[in-house]
Design a protein around this motif. Sequence first.
Motif, PDB file in Angstrom:
ATOM      1  N   ALA A  83      28.962 -14.654  -0.824  1.00 58.27           N
ATOM      2  CA  ALA A  83      27.896 -13.989  -1.571  1.00 58.27           C
ATOM      3  C   ALA A  83      28.484 -12.884  -2.440  1.00 58.27           C
ATOM      4  CB  ALA A  83      26.863 -13.403  -0.611  1.00 58.27           C
ATOM      5  N   PRO A  84      27.875 -12.613  -3.592  1.00 59.48           N
ATOM      6  CA  PRO A  84      28.371 -11.547  -4.464  1.00 59.48           C
ATOM      7  C   PRO A  84      28.340 -10.196  -3.768  1.00 59.48           C
ATOM      8  CG  PRO A  84      26.761 -12.913  -5.611  1.00 59.48           C
ATOM      9  CD  PRO A  84      26.701 -13.297  -4.172  1.00 59.48           C
ATOM     10  N   LEU A  85      29.372  -9.413  -3.952  1.00 55.00           N
ATOM     11  CA  LEU A  85      29.372  -8.044  -3.453  1.00 55.00           C
ATOM     12  C   LEU A  85      28.336  -7.237  -4.228  1.00 55.00           C
ATOM     13  CD1 LEU A  85      33.236  -7.505  -3.159  1.00 55.00           C
ATOM     14  CD2 LEU A  85      31.611  -7.747  -1.276  1.00 55.00           C
ATOM     15  N   PRO A  86      27.754  -6.162  -3.647  1.00 55.70           N
ATOM     16  CA  PRO A  86      28.159  -5.462  -2.419  1.00 55.70           C
ATOM     17  C   PRO A  86      27.442  -5.898  -1.144  1.00 55.70           C
ATOM     18  CG  PRO A  86      26.576  -4.129  -3.602  1.00 55.70           C
ATOM     19  CD  PRO A  86      26.761  -5.377  -4.410  1.00 55.70           C
ATOM     20  N   HIS A  87      26.919  -7.122  -1.077  1.00 52.04           N
ATOM     21  CA  HIS A  87      26.289  -7.657   0.134  1.00 52.04           C
ATOM     22  C   HIS A  87      25.114  -6.797   0.611  1.00 52.04           C
ATOM     23  CE1 HIS A  87      30.052 -10.181   1.446  1.00 52.04           C
ATOM     24  NE2 HIS A  87      29.509 -10.587   0.312  1.00 52.04           N
ATOM     25  N   LEU A  88      24.273  -6.403  -0.307  1.00 49.52           N
ATOM     26  CA  LEU A  88      23.083  -5.639   0.061  1.00 49.52           C
ATOM     27  C   LEU A  88      21.803  -6.456  -0.056  1.00 49.52           C
ATOM     28  CD1 LEU A  88      23.792  -2.065  -1.340  1.00 49.52           C
ATOM     29  CD2 LEU A  88      24.004  -2.903   0.996  1.00 49.52           C
ATOM     30  N   SER A  89      21.899  -7.666  -0.582  1.00 46.11           N
ATOM     31  CA  SER A  89      20.734  -8.555  -0.571  1.00 46.11           C
ATOM     32  C   SER A  89      20.617  -9.211   0.801  1.00 46.11           C
ATOM     33  CB  SER A  89      20.873  -9.628  -1.654  1.00 46.11           C
ATOM     34  OG  SER A  89      20.761  -9.059  -2.944  1.00 46.11           O
ATOM     35  N   GLY A 103       0.753  -1.245   0.000  1.00 49.14           N
ATOM     36  CA  GLY A 103       0.000   0.000   0.000  1.00 49.14           C
ATOM     37  C   GLY A 103       0.778   1.287   0.000  1.00 49.14           C
ATOM     38  N   CYS A 104       2.090   1.235  -0.229  1.00 49.95           N
ATOM     39  CA  CYS A 104       2.901   2.451  -0.229  1.00 49.95           C
ATOM     40  C   CYS A 104       3.278   2.839  -1.650  1.00 49.95           C
ATOM     41  CB  CYS A 104       4.180   2.245   0.588  1.00 49.95           C
ATOM     42  SG  CYS A 104       3.865   1.883   2.324  1.00 49.95           S
ATOM     43  N   ASP A 105       3.628   4.110  -1.839  1.00 48.93           N
ATOM     44  CA  ASP A 105       4.067   4.521  -3.161  1.00 48.93           C
ATOM     45  C   ASP A 105       5.545   4.183  -3.364  1.00 48.93           C
ATOM     46  OD1 ASP A 105       5.694   6.612  -2.089  1.00 48.93           O
ATOM     47  OD2 ASP A 105       4.004   7.989  -2.109  1.00 48.93           O
ATOM     48  N   TYR A 106       5.994   4.273  -4.604  1.00 48.85           N
ATOM     49  CA  TYR A 106       7.340   3.826  -4.956  1.00 48.85           C
ATOM     50  C   TYR A 106       8.411   4.639  -4.243  1.00 48.85           C
ATOM     51  CZ  TYR A 106      11.437   2.522  -7.650  1.00 48.85           C
ATOM     52  OH  TYR A 106      12.679   2.068  -7.999  1.00 48.85           O
ATOM     53  N   ALA A 107       8.241   5.955  -4.162  1.00 47.62           N
ATOM     54  CA  ALA A 107       9.268   6.800  -3.543  1.00 47.62           C
ATOM     55  C   ALA A 107       9.467   6.429  -2.075  1.00 47.62           C
ATOM     56  CB  ALA A 107       8.889   8.273  -3.681  1.00 47.62           C
ATOM     57  N   PHE A 108       8.353   6.220  -1.353  1.00 46.24           N
ATOM     58  CA  PHE A 108       8.471   5.818   0.046  1.00 46.24           C
ATOM     59  C   PHE A 108       9.140   4.458   0.156  1.00 46.24           C
ATOM     60  CE2 PHE A 108       7.002   3.390   3.666  1.00 46.24           C
ATOM     61  CZ  PHE A 108       7.262   4.261   4.716  1.00 46.24           C
ATOM     62  N   ALA A 109       8.729   3.522  -0.696  1.00 44.00           N
ATOM     63  CA  ALA A 109       9.288   2.170  -0.662  1.00 44.00           C
ATOM     64  C   ALA A 109      10.789   2.196  -0.911  1.00 44.00           C
ATOM     65  CB  ALA A 109       8.592   1.297  -1.699  1.00 44.00           C
ATOM     66  N   ARG A 110      11.234   3.001  -1.851  1.00 46.29           N
ATOM     67  CA  ARG A 110      12.666   3.117  -2.144  1.00 46.29           C
ATOM     68  C   ARG A 110      13.424   3.662  -0.941  1.00 46.29           C
ATOM     69  NH1 ARG A 110      13.025   7.686  -5.775  1.00 46.29           N
ATOM     70  NH2 ARG A 110      12.923   8.753  -3.753  1.00 46.29           N
ATOM     71  N   ASP A 111      12.893   4.705  -0.323  1.00 46.53           N
ATOM     72  CA  ASP A 111      13.563   5.310   0.830  1.00 46.53           C
ATOM     73  C   ASP A 111      13.581   4.365   2.028  1.00 46.53           C
ATOM     74  OD1 ASP A 111      13.958   7.572  -0.665  1.00 46.53           O
ATOM     75  OD2 ASP A 111      12.333   8.731   0.241  1.00 46.53           O
ATOM     76  N   PHE A 112      12.538   3.576   2.182  1.00 47.81           N
ATOM     77  CA  PHE A 112      12.465   2.620   3.286  1.00 47.81           C
ATOM     78  C   PHE A 112      13.423   1.447   3.054  1.00 47.81           C
ATOM     79  CE2 PHE A 112      10.743  -0.612   6.079  1.00 47.81           C
ATOM     80  CZ  PHE A 112      10.266   0.105   7.166  1.00 47.81           C
ATOM     81  N   ALA A 113      13.495   0.978   1.822  1.00 52.20           N
ATOM     82  CA  ALA A 113      14.316  -0.194   1.506  1.00 52.20           C
ATOM     83  C   ALA A 113      15.804   0.078   1.625  1.00 52.20           C
ATOM     84  CB  ALA A 113      13.988  -0.691   0.091  1.00 52.20           C
ATOM     85  N   SER A 114      16.235   1.284   1.296  1.00 51.52           N
ATOM     86  CA  SER A 114      17.675   1.590   1.285  1.00 51.52           C
ATOM     87  C   SER A 114      18.347   1.321   2.623  1.00 51.52           C
ATOM     88  CB  SER A 114      17.902   3.036   0.851  1.00 51.52           C
ATOM     89  OG  SER A 114      17.501   3.233  -0.478  1.00 51.52           O
ATOM     90  N   PRO A 115      17.900   1.912   3.743  1.00 49.08           N
ATOM     91  CA  PRO A 115      18.559   1.627   5.018  1.00 49.08           C
ATOM     92  C   PRO A 115      18.358   0.208   5.505  1.00 49.08           C
ATOM     93  CG  PRO A 115      16.627   3.013   5.365  1.00 49.08           C
ATOM     94  CD  PRO A 115      16.843   2.943   3.890  1.00 49.08           C
ATOM     95  N   VAL A 116      17.225  -0.412   5.155  1.00 44.65           N
ATOM     96  CA  VAL A 116      16.985  -1.799   5.559  1.00 44.65           C
ATOM     97  C   VAL A 116      18.045  -2.712   4.961  1.00 44.65           C
ATOM     98  CG1 VAL A 116      15.426  -3.762   5.299  1.00 44.65           C
ATOM     99  CG2 VAL A 116      14.508  -1.535   5.973  1.00 44.65           C
ATOM    100  N   HIS A 117      18.293  -2.563   3.670  1.00 43.46           N
ATOM    101  CA  HIS A 117      19.271  -3.430   3.014  1.00 43.46           C
ATOM    102  C   HIS A 117      20.706  -3.056   3.372  1.00 43.46           C
ATOM    103  CE1 HIS A 117      16.957  -6.124   0.360  1.00 43.46           C
ATOM    104  NE2 HIS A 117      16.005  -5.227   0.586  1.00 43.46           N
ATOM    105  N   GLY A 165      21.610  -2.137   6.232  1.00 41.01           N
ATOM    106  CA  GLY A 165      21.835  -2.688   7.565  1.00 41.01           C
ATOM    107  C   GLY A 165      21.821  -4.201   7.614  1.00 41.01           C
ATOM    108  N   LEU A 166      20.866  -4.822   6.907  1.00 39.72           N
ATOM    109  CA  LEU A 166      20.681  -6.272   7.005  1.00 39.72           C
ATOM    110  C   LEU A 166      21.483  -7.067   5.977  1.00 39.72           C
ATOM    111  CD1 LEU A 166      16.851  -6.587   7.717  1.00 39.72           C
ATOM    112  CD2 LEU A 166      18.743  -6.676   9.336  1.00 39.72           C
ATOM    113  N   GLY A 167      21.766  -6.466   4.838  1.00 37.32           N
ATOM    114  CA  GLY A 167      22.498  -7.187   3.810  1.00 37.32           C
ATOM    115  C   GLY A 167      23.839  -7.727   4.288  1.00 37.32           C
ATOM    116  N   PRO A 168      24.711  -6.878   4.823  1.00 36.02           N
ATOM    117  CA  PRO A 168      26.009  -7.370   5.290  1.00 36.02           C
ATOM    118  C   PRO A 168      25.897  -8.370   6.440  1.00 36.02           C
ATOM    119  CG  PRO A 168      26.075  -4.989   4.972  1.00 36.02           C
ATOM    120  CD  PRO A 168      24.630  -5.407   4.858  1.00 36.02           C
TER     121      PRO A 168
END
Length: 225
Positions: free
Chosen positions: A95-101, A69-83, A85-88
Motif C-alpha cells: 500500500a502507498p505510504l504513509p499507511h494511514l488509510s 452529527g459532529c462538527d468538523y473540528a471534532f471529526a478531525r481530532d477524532f479521525a487522527s488517532p483512529v487512522h 492506529g488502524l492504518g498501519p
Amino acid sequence: MRAQRPSLAAAGNPVLALLFLWVLSWGHVTAEIDIANMTALQKHVSFFDRNKDGIITPSETIEGIVAIGCDYAFARDFASPVHAGLGPKTSPKDAPLPHLSIYIKNIYKGMHGSDTGALDAKGRFVPAKFEEIFSKHAKNRPDALTSLEVKEMILANRDPDDPQSWAAPIQEWGLIYGLASDKNGYFHKDSVRGIYDGSVFVKLEEERASSQSTVCRSLSFRSTV
C-alpha cells in the motif's frame, strides 16, 4: 440530555496533525472487498468508505463523522488517532505510504481488547454475547442502557492485562451514546445493535440531513472511569 464533548488524548498533537494534513492530499488505489459476504465489523466501518472503494481515507472518516452529527473540528481530532492506529495495522505491505488509510478487508487486524465480545476475532457478529450486554447491564429497562450502565459495561469488560485497550471503548461507546441515545438518556437495543453492522450510522445521517443540525454529544467518563 446533552453531555460534554469527549477529551481526546491525540487532539492537538502536532505530529498527528502534520501526518493528517499530509495524507489528505494523497490519492490511493482501490481494494477489492466481497460486499455480499462482509462481516459485521466490515459493515460497521464501510459507512465511512464514502466512495465505496474498499479503502477509508482520513478525509472520508471526517466526512462520515460530520454526517452523523459532529462538527468538523471534532471529526478531525477524532479521525487522527483512529487512522494513526488502524492504518498501519490494516494496510497491505504494498500500500502507498504513509499507511494511514484503513483497508476494510483487513479491519479485523485492528480489533482491540476490553470490548463486549459481540464480535469475534474475525469481526463476525456473536448474538449470544450481544444479548449478554443487556442481561448483565440493563437494570432500568431490559431493552435499553443508561449512561451509567454503559460506563459500568465498559468497566466490566476491561482487560486488566491490556490497559492500552481501555481508551478505545470509552471513545467509541461515548460518541455513539451521545449521538444515538434518546432525550431521556436511554440507548435503545436496536441502536446498540446498529453499532455492530453500521446501520446506526445510516440512521443518524438521515436524521441529521432531515434536521440540518450539527450536534455532537458524548459521555464524559472522567469522574467514573
